[in-house]
Design an enzyme around this catalytic site. Structure first.
Site, PDB file in Angstrom:
ATOM      1  CB  SER A  19      -0.960  -0.028   1.201  1.00 32.41           C
ATOM      2  OG  SER A  19      -1.918   0.996   1.125  1.00 32.41           O
TER       3      SER A  19
ATOM      4  CE  LYS B  92      -4.830  -2.264   1.275  1.00 33.63           C
ATOM      5  NZ  LYS B  92      -4.764  -0.790   1.292  1.00 33.63           N
TER       6      LYS B  92
ATOM      7  CD  GLN C 254      -8.191  -0.029   1.475  1.00 35.23           C
ATOM      8  OE1 GLN C 254      -7.020   0.161   1.836  1.00 35.23           O
ATOM      9  NE2 GLN C 254      -8.483  -0.457   0.257  1.00 35.23           N
TER      10      GLN C 254
END
Length: 450
Positions: free
Chosen positions: A273, A298, A302
């Site tokens: 991420s 990823k 979020q």
């Protein structure tokens, strides 16, 4: 916010009436009395599950509180980022120097049992609550690992997991001073810590810099953007954010003075991420080398959304793209210089007890792992195919002799623990870190050292 999450209000009243009707039928007519709050919780969990997104989750009040606490300065547990993949709680990345890493847990390990109880049917955060616990207590995780035919159990002693997100060190090589900045995660204070450590390194007149994001499970997007402002050339895109409508916004570096020394990144399969954002920016916007392995992959962002009663959704709202606009989701960021660590870096602790020791003429994945451990520790087994032959027995005896253990040639719990402890010390020794050594060599070469 409600309009953003439901553009156009396209869901009809009839659809919600259907849900409400089902709720009333179940709550009023089911053969046993039901808890209406649990029905609502289940409905929300079902909606999120249908997204088939391992990074979008629903958290009730208790789990939301636990999640918030994990973002504080410390928490107690095993130190690993997890997600729900194909219905299984899955290790995304163990934190550096955590109990999870020391136990040998790896990205993509699936947790099929916790203390002998199946994880089937557990939500992600129910499983997290089971795995976490007080410092000094032990949790036994049964692991299914891709490439292994048998599952195995790993004993992990919980500890206090400090959220110390930046570490720094210098290495002398060929007359050059190389600074290493290791970022373990991206929290609210990470960019401030990064600034302090970088200033300290630069005060030592470093000839080059290594940014190490191996085993970094990610974190706050704004944190990686602020760090990018310190090392990515001015005017270059650090990251691009794409909405569900396809609109793309770019975050551009504001660095005023480009670094006058070479920069190299270090990545591995546990870089996830936000750490992939930084790695992509180093490679594409900074034109810096990346050493190591392809990252996790990823590529979504979020955000937590409060639902009003202490519960919340952690929902994927955007895609992030690299500086050049590449989507790395399920692909990862590739290194410019690929370097694998020695095989023993990727081994989990042996699941051995005195009732079922490993001994001559037996075979299996645990014996294969033991042979690879012994080979890494310098004891020649002659084979690593999982068959416990006479030469493997002699290697075990040699290890036991050197460790002041009775030389039975049988791998019992005492021997397995001693092997693992020596292996951990081997892995933590920078002299055995092939990725770091390659990065240092690269920095020195780019700095123009003779």
């Amino acid at each position: 916010m409600a309009e953003e999450l439901n553009p156009g209000g396209q869901t009809s009243d009839g659809d919600f009436e259907k849900v409400h009707h089902a709720f009333e039928i179940i709550s009023q007519q089911y053969v046993e009395e039901v808890d209406e709050d649990l029905l609502i919780e289940g409905a929300i969990e079902g909606m999120v599950e249908k997204l088939e997104d391992p990074h979008s989750v629903y958290m009730d009040q208790e789990t939301a509180t636990q999640f918030t606490e994990s973002l504080d300065s410390h928490f107690e547990g095993i130190g690993a980022e997890v997600s729900m993949t194909d219905g299984y709680v899955t290790i995304v990345a163990p934190f550096r120097d955590s109990p999870a890493e020391e136990a040998g847990l790896q990205p993509n390990d699936q947790v099929v049992e916790i203390d002998g109880e199946s994880t089937e049917g557990l939500s992600l955060y129910e499983a997290v609550l089971e795995i976490r616990g007080e410092k000094g207590t032990v949790v036994n995780l049964t692991i299914s690992r891709p490439g292994n035919s048998d599952s195995f159990t790993v004993e992990v002693e919980r500890d206090e997991i400090p959220v110390e997100t930046v570490r720094s060190e210098t290495y002398e090589h060929k007359g050059q001073t190389v600074g290493v900045l290791e970022i373990t995660s991206f929290s609210e204070n990470t960019s401030h810590e990064f600034t302090e450590h970088l200033e300290n390194l630069e005060s030592e007149d470093i000839d080059g810099l290594i940014v190490d994001v191996r085993g970094n499970p990610g974190g706050y997007l704004n944190s990686v953007e602020e760090i990018g402002d310190q090392i990515i050339p001015q005017g270059e895109s650090i990251v691009q954010i794409e909405s569900r409508e396809g609109e793309v916004a770019s975050y551009v570096s504001s660095l005023e003075e480009e670094k006058d020394y070479p920069v190299v990144g270090v990545i591995d399969r546990g870089s996830v991420s936000a750490s992939e954002i930084l790695a992509g920016a180093l490679k594409e916007a900074g034109d810096y080398d990346l050493v190591g392995e392809t990252t996790y992959g990823k590529g979504t962002v979020q955000q937590p959304i409060q639902l009003g009663d202490g519960s919340e959704l952690k929902l994927s709202l955007f895609k992030w793209l690299t500086s050049d606009g590449n989507d790395i989701n399920e692909v990862g960021v590739e290194p410019t210089v690929e370097v694998q660590q020695p095989e023993y870096f990727y081994l989990a602790a042996l699941a051995v007890d005195d009732e079922e020791p490993l001994e001559k003429d037996s075979m299996g994945d645990q014996i294969r792992a033991a042979q690879e451990m012994l080979t890494g520790l310098g004891y020649e087994t002659g084979r690593t195919d999982g068959y416990f032959d006479a030469q493997t027995e002699r290697a075990v005896q040699a290890f036991q002799n050197s460790s002041d253990i009775e030389a039975t040639g049988i791998i019992d719990e005492e021997t397995a623990n001693a092997m693992h402890q020596e292996l951990v010390e081997l892995v933590r020794d920078p002299d055995n870190d092939e990725q770091l050594k390659t990065a240092i060599e690269l920095v020195v070469e780019q700095s123009g050292a003779e």
